[in-house]
Design a protein around this motif. Structure first.
Motif, short mmCIF file in Angstrom:
data_model
loop_
_atom_site.label_atom_id
_atom_site.label_comp_id
_atom_site.label_asym_id
_atom_site.label_seq_id
_atom_site.Cartn_x
_atom_site.Cartn_y
_atom_site.Cartn_z
N TRP A 30 -37.57 -57.46 -21.23
CA TRP A 30 -37.57 -58.91 -21.04
C TRP A 30 -36.31 -59.61 -21.53
O TRP A 30 -35.86 -60.57 -20.90
CB TRP A 30 -38.81 -59.52 -21.69
CG TRP A 30 -40.09 -59.19 -20.97
CD1 TRP A 30 -40.23 -58.38 -19.87
CD2 TRP A 30 -41.40 -59.64 -21.29
NE1 TRP A 30 -41.55 -58.29 -19.50
CE2 TRP A 30 -42.30 -59.06 -20.35
CE3 TRP A 30 -41.92 -60.47 -22.27
CZ2 TRP A 30 -43.67 -59.30 -20.38
CZ3 TRP A 30 -43.29 -60.70 -22.31
CH2 TRP A 30 -44.15 -60.13 -21.37
N PRO A 36 -41.42 -62.55 -17.19
CA PRO A 36 -42.00 -62.74 -15.85
C PRO A 36 -42.85 -64.01 -15.78
O PRO A 36 -43.24 -64.58 -16.80
CB PRO A 36 -42.86 -61.48 -15.66
CG PRO A 36 -43.11 -60.97 -17.02
CD PRO A 36 -41.92 -61.33 -17.85
N ASP A 37 -43.14 -64.43 -14.54
CA ASP A 37 -43.90 -65.67 -14.34
C ASP A 37 -45.29 -65.58 -14.98
O ASP A 37 -45.81 -66.55 -15.50
CB ASP A 37 -44.04 -65.96 -12.84
CG ASP A 37 -42.70 -66.34 -12.21
OD1 ASP A 37 -41.82 -66.79 -12.96
OD2 ASP A 37 -42.56 -66.17 -10.99
N LYS A 38 -45.89 -64.39 -14.89
CA LYS A 38 -47.22 -64.17 -15.48
C LYS A 38 -47.13 -63.04 -16.50
O LYS A 38 -47.46 -61.89 -16.20
CB LYS A 38 -48.24 -63.83 -14.38
CG LYS A 38 -48.48 -64.95 -13.39
CD LYS A 38 -49.54 -64.54 -12.36
CE LYS A 38 -49.82 -65.67 -11.38
NZ LYS A 38 -50.85 -65.27 -10.37
N PRO A 39 -46.66 -63.35 -17.70
CA PRO A 39 -46.45 -62.28 -18.68
C PRO A 39 -47.71 -61.51 -19.03
O PRO A 39 -47.68 -60.30 -19.22
CB PRO A 39 -45.89 -63.02 -19.91
CG PRO A 39 -46.26 -64.46 -19.70
CD PRO A 39 -46.29 -64.68 -18.22
N TRP A 42 -48.35 -59.12 -16.23
CA TRP A 42 -47.34 -58.06 -16.27
C TRP A 42 -47.70 -57.01 -17.31
O TRP A 42 -47.64 -55.80 -17.06
CB TRP A 42 -45.98 -58.68 -16.57
CG TRP A 42 -44.81 -57.76 -16.43
CD1 TRP A 42 -43.96 -57.65 -15.38
CD2 TRP A 42 -44.34 -56.79 -17.40
NE1 TRP A 42 -43.00 -56.69 -15.62
CE2 TRP A 42 -43.21 -56.15 -16.85
CE3 TRP A 42 -44.77 -56.41 -18.67
CZ2 TRP A 42 -42.51 -55.15 -17.53
CZ3 TRP A 42 -44.08 -55.41 -19.35
CH2 TRP A 42 -42.96 -54.81 -18.79
N ASP A 79 -53.01 -59.73 -9.36
CA ASP A 79 -52.57 -60.98 -8.77
C ASP A 79 -53.55 -62.10 -9.10
O ASP A 79 -53.19 -63.28 -9.09
CB ASP A 79 -52.44 -60.84 -7.24
CG ASP A 79 -51.23 -60.02 -6.86
OD1 ASP A 79 -50.31 -59.91 -7.71
OD2 ASP A 79 -51.20 -59.50 -5.73
N ASP A 82 -55.93 -64.12 -14.82
CA ASP A 82 -55.58 -65.36 -15.50
C ASP A 82 -56.31 -65.43 -16.83
O ASP A 82 -57.06 -64.55 -17.20
CB ASP A 82 -55.89 -66.59 -14.63
CG ASP A 82 -57.36 -66.69 -14.25
OD1 ASP A 82 -58.21 -66.20 -15.03
OD2 ASP A 82 -57.65 -67.26 -13.19
#
Length: 376
Positions: A30, A36-39, A42, A79, A82
């Protein structure tokens, strides 16, 4: 993240290894490639892929490969990853660890390790046992989950009451670590308590525990001044979160309306009384006496003695404390020190405070005890 991996792999040790590996990779990549957008997604994706690779390399587990999704399927699944999923999976992990097939202490200890992120030494301190004893308990609990195939899921509604005592104990002990200074754990315990109360809306003890934590947490900013611990009598009440205290009292009212008379409801009543402008210490002492009858806990008996002293009888309080078998407990010695100080027995008070200082692990506690010793 760990909750997700445990549910995916069905194995605590593999989940912990995969989580550590993913964080190590992130720490290396990193700073060069950016976060990243969604750590969270990831990290979980990377951990799952690493776990799959490891299982494939272990020939003795070859038969299990077909049961695991391919890395491409994992990426598709992530994907949709959340924070809401994490919250649900954390609660699932609590109920999984609190399976009645495990002994109660094993249920609580395992959940504190897996969910609260507490070190073995911290869990041992909460149970007043040695670190080695706690290591053995954790190992036995993990082995039994693996051997019996305990499912990683919230049980049906009809089975929830069977696990409630252990789940409440877990959340309470996580909060206790937060109360000692780790505010992140305090907030996490309240979040879990709120989820539990929503899951079991007719259980008064769930509401009682939530009220207890909310009222105590409302005083968090006043409990410390820099690295110094501030006792209740000396706290700046302007720093208290009065809105949260009111919300906690409303939750307590709900618990009482449900007929709650259990240990957590009684503790919430005590916490509420301690936020009044004038504290009725004789009434607090009476509530602690009721709590001793409910729990049989020597630590609760110690708190009862403190309330007796606050009500004006430190000599009776000291007699009660000296009957307790809590020689390895920090607050036993600090309480004795305070009672002896009030009774003008300075040499004995210094000895008690010195023993407490030897057992203290946090900086605020050590600074407070050192000041007490200096004052004598």
């Amino acid at each position: 993240m760990l909750a997700s991996l445990v549910g995916f792999l069905g194995d605590f040790d593999k989940a912990e290894d995969a989580a550590q590996e993913a964080f190590a990779i992130a720490a290396k990549r990193w700073p060069e490639s950016g976060v990243p957008d969604k750590p969270g997604a990831w990290l979980v994706t990377t951990a799952r892929n690493r776990a799959i690779d490891r299982i494939r390399r272990e020939r003795t587990l070859a038969a299990k490969i077909s049961l695991l999704p391919a890395p491409e399927a994992v990426r598709d699944l992530m994907d949709e990853f959340d924070d809401t999923v994490i919250k649900d999976e954390r609660l699932e992990l609590v109920f999984t660890c609190c399976h009645p097939a495990l002994p109660l202490e094993g249920q609580v200890a395992l959940t504190l390790r897996a969910l609260g992120g507490l070190e073995t030494a911290e869990i041992a301190r909460a149970f007043l046992v040695s670190e080695e004893t706690m290591k053995r308990r954790l190992s036995r609990a993990k082995a039994k989950i693996k051997a019996t195939g305990i499912p990683f899921a919230v049980p049906g509604a009809q089975l929830l009451p069977d696990r409630l005592d252990a789940v409440l104990a877990v959340i309470y002990l996580i909060y206790n670590e937060g109360y000692r200074g780790r505010v992140d754990l305090g907030a996490e315990a309240i979040r879990l308590g709120d989820l539990l109360a929503g899951l079991m809306p007719d259980e008064p003890e769930a509401h009682g525990l939530l009220a207890l934590m909310m009222i105590h947490h409302a005083r968090r900013r006043a409990r410390f001044s820099g690295e110094d611990l501030v006792l209740l009598d000396d706290q700046d009440r302007s720093l208290w979160d009065l809105r949260q205290i009111a919300a906690g009292r409303a939750v307590l009212d709900r618990a009482l309306a449900l007929g709650g008379r259990g240990a957590y409801v009684v503790q919430a009543m005590i916490a509420s009384m301690q936020t009044r402008e004038r504290i009725d210490w004789p009434r607090v002492a009476e509530l602690y006496r009721r709590l001793v009858r409910l729990t049989g806990s020597p630590v609760v008996a110690l708190n009862h003695a403190v309330a007796v002293a606050q009500a004006g009888d430190p000599a009776a309080a000291l007699q009660a404390v000296d009957r307790l078998d809590l020689g390895g407990y920090l607050y036993f010695h600090s309480t004795r020190g305070e009672l002896l100080r009030r009774l003008d027995r300075a040499a004995e008070a210094r000895a008690a405070y010195t023993r407490a200082l030897e057992l203290a692990s946090s900086t605020p506690e050590r600074r407070f005890l050192a000041r007490r010793i200096d004052s004598l």
